[in-house]
Design an enzyme around this catalytic site. Structure first.
Site, PDB file in Angstrom:
ATOM      1  CB  CYS A 134      -0.867   0.017   1.248  1.00 11.47           C
ATOM      2  SG  CYS A 134      -1.807  -1.495   1.466  1.00 11.47           S
TER       3      CYS A 134
ATOM      4  CD1 TRP B 159      -1.082  -5.151  -4.222  1.00  7.60           C
ATOM      5  CD2 TRP B 159      -0.598  -6.359  -2.395  1.00  7.60           C
ATOM      6  NE1 TRP B 159      -0.548  -6.346  -4.626  1.00  7.60           N
ATOM      7  CE2 TRP B 159      -0.254  -7.112  -3.537  1.00  7.60           C
ATOM      8  CE3 TRP B 159      -0.383  -6.934  -1.140  1.00  7.60           C
ATOM      9  CZ2 TRP B 159       0.295  -8.381  -3.456  1.00  7.60           C
ATOM     10  CZ3 TRP B 159       0.161  -8.198  -1.064  1.00  7.60           C
ATOM     11  CH2 TRP B 159       0.490  -8.904  -2.218  1.00  7.60           C
TER      12      TRP B 159
ATOM     13  CD  GLU C 234       9.279 -10.921  -9.919  1.00 10.04           C
ATOM     14  OE1 GLU C 234       8.712 -10.551  -8.895  1.00 10.04           O
ATOM     15  OE2 GLU C 234      10.485 -10.753 -10.125  1.00 10.04           O
TER      16      GLU C 234
ATOM     17  CG  HIS D 296      18.455 -38.183 -10.794  1.00 11.39           C
ATOM     18  ND1 HIS D 296      18.824 -39.504 -10.699  1.00 11.39           N
ATOM     19  CD2 HIS D 296      19.598 -37.490 -11.010  1.00 11.39           C
ATOM     20  CE1 HIS D 296      20.140 -39.605 -10.829  1.00 11.39           C
ATOM     21  NE2 HIS D 296      20.630 -38.397 -11.018  1.00 11.39           N
TER      22      HIS D 296
ATOM     23  CD  GLU E 146      16.411 -12.762  -9.317  1.00  9.42           C
ATOM     24  OE1 GLU E 146      15.909 -13.383  -8.372  1.00  9.42           O
ATOM     25  OE2 GLU E 146      16.024 -11.624  -9.655  1.00  9.42           O
TER      26      GLU E 146
ATOM     27  CE  LYS F 248      12.962 -10.830 -11.014  1.00  8.66           C
ATOM     28  NZ  LYS F 248      13.756 -10.242  -9.990  1.00  8.66           N
TER      29      LYS F 248
ATOM     30  CE  LYS G 120      11.112  -2.296  -6.347  1.00 12.58           C
ATOM     31  NZ  LYS G 120      11.825  -3.332  -7.116  1.00 12.58           N
TER      32      LYS G 120
ATOM     33  CG  ASN H 156       0.894   1.997   3.802  1.00 10.23           C
ATOM     34  OD1 ASN H 156      -0.223   2.000   3.311  1.00 10.23           O
ATOM     35  ND2 ASN H 156       1.959   2.482   3.189  1.00 10.23           N
ATOM     36  N   GLY H 157       0.273  -1.303   6.767  1.00 11.87           N
ATOM     37  CA  GLY H 157       0.680  -2.211   7.841  1.00 11.87           C
ATOM     38  C   GLY H 157      -0.468  -3.135   8.198  1.00 11.87           C
TER      39      GLY H 157
ATOM     40  NE  ARG I  70       4.484   1.396  -1.341  1.00 10.02           N
ATOM     41  CZ  ARG I  70       5.454   1.381  -0.442  1.00 10.02           C
ATOM     42  NH1 ARG I  70       6.545   2.069  -0.659  1.00 10.02           N
ATOM     43  NH2 ARG I  70       5.347   0.687   0.658  1.00 10.02           N
TER      44      ARG I  70
HETATM   45  C1  F6R Z   1      11.362 -10.112  -7.223  1.00  4.27           C
HETATM   46  C2  F6R Z   1      10.980  -9.272  -6.155  1.00  4.27           C
HETATM   47  C3  F6R Z   1      10.730  -9.859  -4.804  1.00  4.27           C
HETATM   48  C4  F6R Z   1      11.641  -9.128  -3.812  1.00  4.27           C
HETATM   49  C5  F6R Z   1      11.346  -9.581  -2.379  1.00  4.27           C
HETATM   50  C6  F6R Z   1      12.264  -8.916  -1.394  1.00  4.27           C
HETATM   51  O1  F6R Z   1      11.554  -9.403  -8.402  1.00  4.27           O
HETATM   52  O2  F6R Z   1      10.922  -8.103  -6.356  1.00  4.27           O
HETATM   53  O3  F6R Z   1      10.973 -11.227  -4.771  1.00  4.27           O
HETATM   54  O4  F6R Z   1      12.961  -9.397  -4.158  1.00  4.27           O
HETATM   55  O5  F6R Z   1      10.016  -9.269  -2.062  1.00  4.27           O
HETATM   56  O6  F6R Z   1      12.180  -7.529  -1.452  1.00  4.27           O
HETATM   57  P1  F6R Z   1      13.274  -6.623  -0.770  1.00  4.27           P
HETATM   58  O7  F6R Z   1      14.547  -6.823  -1.522  1.00  4.27           O
HETATM   59  O8  F6R Z   1      12.752  -5.234  -0.896  1.00  4.27           O
HETATM   60  O9  F6R Z   1      13.403  -7.077   0.640  1.00  4.27           O
END
Ligand code: F6R
Length: 571
Positions: free
Chosen positions: A2, A71, A454, A470, A447, A451, A566, A95-96, A26
């Site tokens: 949020c 959100w 997501e 396997h 990684e 990507k 985000k 927020n929270g 976000r």
């Molecule tokens: C992937 C992504 C998430 C963040 C994860 C941690 O692209 O953005 O997997 O990497 O939520 O976020 P931070 O680095 O802000 O703790």
């Protein structure tokens, strides 16, 4: 997650919605604004986009606003659950998470309060009303802070205090900005930089009253409001806007070479007071992409990586000889903060690797190593990952496990132009994508797979090259894309074997590697430049681009993928 923004400024409704739009990245599913007009609080909110909210609000005059992008976590996505929530003399955005909201709500209902939404946040408006019966806004806030448990950043409008917006926080970020004749605030600095660069990050437990000409703060127990020293953010509007780019994600991928170079160069020597040499062991924690950086960091620093939500300092016997490196782009991820607190409580030496100065993680850490990525607005972590790798490489150097190398600028600049062959691959509709690698390349595959999931909503399986035979091979068909990542000559034979295994099940194979033999064996190949010690930073770039292009071909917005925010500030 949020976002919060608001102003105490003449005729500020348009500014509020413009700033709210800067928080879109976000992730959100509904948005709303409250303002004071003719002594009354007006709330306008709706499910869906900020553009839609803008149309619903129309052109009204006000000097005091609070606004929010939601959100959904507690309560479904709906207009009634969108913020602001108003009750009596108050309207709030939050927020929270209020963890004890159910019992608070039951208690308030017994006392005659009628609730409209199914959110945890609405109890805050009701508590403010309950605690402010004598017309004292500060007392109402203290009453509320004393009752809510969990984490919060709250902005509140109060009808009987018509010249100020009140802010209070614990565990979630709030930044206050000061301009000529106005005050403003947001959950994230990027929302404010079009208006002011003078910012103050509020501390937990603090209360602020933001007016046009005066901004006052109270710490716990203080009755007299005080002033704070405002710093200057280095973020510029061009850092936080797309410029000529169609997407933030492309802009941020293009910024990988310069930001990794800047970060690596900035840490030639350890910071003053670095206690790393005194540590007997290292544990690295993070979530998502940051966890993948932790995995690579653990292999560089001979430590152990653990997903932050699985970290248990007691079970892991953390003590004052344990260095814990908490990695987080935002510095606000709830799981990472919890792990960091846990590590500290056992006396661990907490090193924060984060992109956001003044974030909650920086307040907990014994040592802060800032990644110099600039603002990362796209939801997908891209340039922040490579800057995290740059810092982890430096830590490995300080610990004597790695020799300094030239900065990653040259190989990263070169790889940006070599991925074009994957554009064709991105056009096809795959039922499954397998990513195969060995050793550190396996982490690159993890990684890259994240990507693709997501951003492009593609089903991916990540597998060690030697493991595919396997069992997972059963899933490989002619509709499968297999991406083999190999930056280590010693892995070449294993990768060639895996490649022929999937080939014989009619899969299409894309290779990401500097080695001719492997590249020739694939249907598509990205020939990597010599990584010069930066193989993993280089190897991830084509996968980030593949995810971006796949999303674009599917007409998805890579900057705002579904179901991911985000910064994930809930546990
Ligand atoms: C992937 C992504 C998430 C963040 C994860 C941690 O692209 O953005 O997997 O990497 O939520 O976020 P931070 O680095 O802000 O703790």
């Amino acid at each position: 997650m949020c976002g919060i923004v608001g102003f105490a400024k003449s005729d500020c409704l348009k500014d509020t919605l413009d700033a709210l739009q800067l928080l879109e990245y976000r992730g959100y599913d509904s948005a709303g604004v409250a303002y004071l007009g003719n002594g009354e609080i007006v709330v306008v909110k709706r499910k869906g986009s900020i553009e839609g909210l803008r149309r619903k609000v129309g052109r009204k005059k006000t000097d005091l606003t609070i606004a929010h992008t939601r959100w959904a976590t507690h309560g479904k996505v709906s207009t009634v659950n969108a913020h602001p929530h108003a009750y009596g003399d108050w309207a709030i955005v939050h927020n929270g998470i209020v963890t004890n909201y159910a019992s608070l709500r039951a208690d308030l209902e017994r006392r005659g309060h009628v609730f409209r939404s199914t959110t945890d946040s609405e109890v805050i408006a009701h508590l403010l009303q309950e605690g402010g019966k004598k017309g004292d806004a500060l007392a109402a806030i203290r009453y509320t802070m004393g009752r809510i448990e969990g984490s919060y950043a709250v902005a509140a409008l109060c009808r009987y205090s018509p010249n100020r917006v009140y802010l209070f926080k614990k565990g979630n970020p709030l930044v206050v900005g000061k301009g000529e004749g106005f005050g403003c605030f947001a959950s994230d600095t990027p929302a404010l930089v079009a208006y002011t660069h003078r910012v103050y990050k509020m501390q937990d437990g603090e209360i602020a009253a933001v007016g046009k000409r005066e901004i006052l703060f109270w710490r716990e127990g203080e009755t007299e409001g005080g002033r704070r020293t405002f710093g200057t953010t280095s973020l510029t509007l061009s850092n936080v806007t797309k410029g000529d780019y169609a997407t933030y994600m492309q802009k941020e991928i293009d910024e990988i070479p310069s930001t990794a170079d800047r970060t690596y160069r900035a840490y030639e020597t350890p910071p003053m007071g670095w206690k790393g040499a005194e540590m007997e062991r290292w544990i690295l924690v993070g979530c998502g992409t940051a966890y993948h950086a932790a995995l690579l960091g653990a292999s560089l620093c001979k430590g152990e990586a653990i997903v932050a939500s699985e970290f248990d300092a007691d079970a892991m016997q953390v003590d004052d000889k344990t260095g814990v490196i908490a990695i987080s782009q935002s510095g606000e991820t709830a799981d990472t903060l919890k792990a960091a607190l846990d590590a500290k409580s056992k006396g661990g030496y907490l090193v924060a690797v984060t992109n956001v100065p003044g974030s909650s993680l920086t307040h907990l850490a014994d040592e802060v190593l800032l990644t110099l990525s600039g603002a990362e607005i796209g939801v997908a972590a891209t340039k922040s990952y490579t800057t995290q790798l740059a810092i982890l490489a430096r830590i490995a150097e300080w610990l004597g496990y790695r020799k300094p190398t030239p900065s990653p600028l040259v190989p990263l600049t070169s790889v940006l132009s070599s991925s074009a062959t994957l554009a064709e691959v991105a056009k096809r509709r795959w039922s499954t994508i397998f990513l195969l690698g060995k050793g550190r390349d396996y982490v690159t595959c993890l990684e890259g797979g994240l990507k693709l999931k997501e951003i492009a909503y593609l089903h991916c399986e990540v597998c060690y090259a030697g493991e595919i035979k396997h069992g997972p091979l059963a899933l490989v068909t002619r509709k499968t894309l297999v991406v083999v990542v190999c930056t280590d000559e010693e892995a070449l034979q294993a990768d060639l074997c895996a490649l022929s295994e999937v080939r014989s099940r009619d899969a299409t194979v894309a290779v990401i590697s500097p080695y001719d033999e492997l590249c020739r064996a694939g249907d598509h190949a990205v020939r990597l430049p010599d990584g010069k010690g930066w193989e993993q930073a280089v190897g991830i770039v084509p996968l980030q681009q593949l995810a971006l292009w796949s999303a674009l071909y599917k007409e998805l917005d890579p900057d705002r993928p579904r179901n991911l925010a985000k910064s994930v500030t809930v546990k």
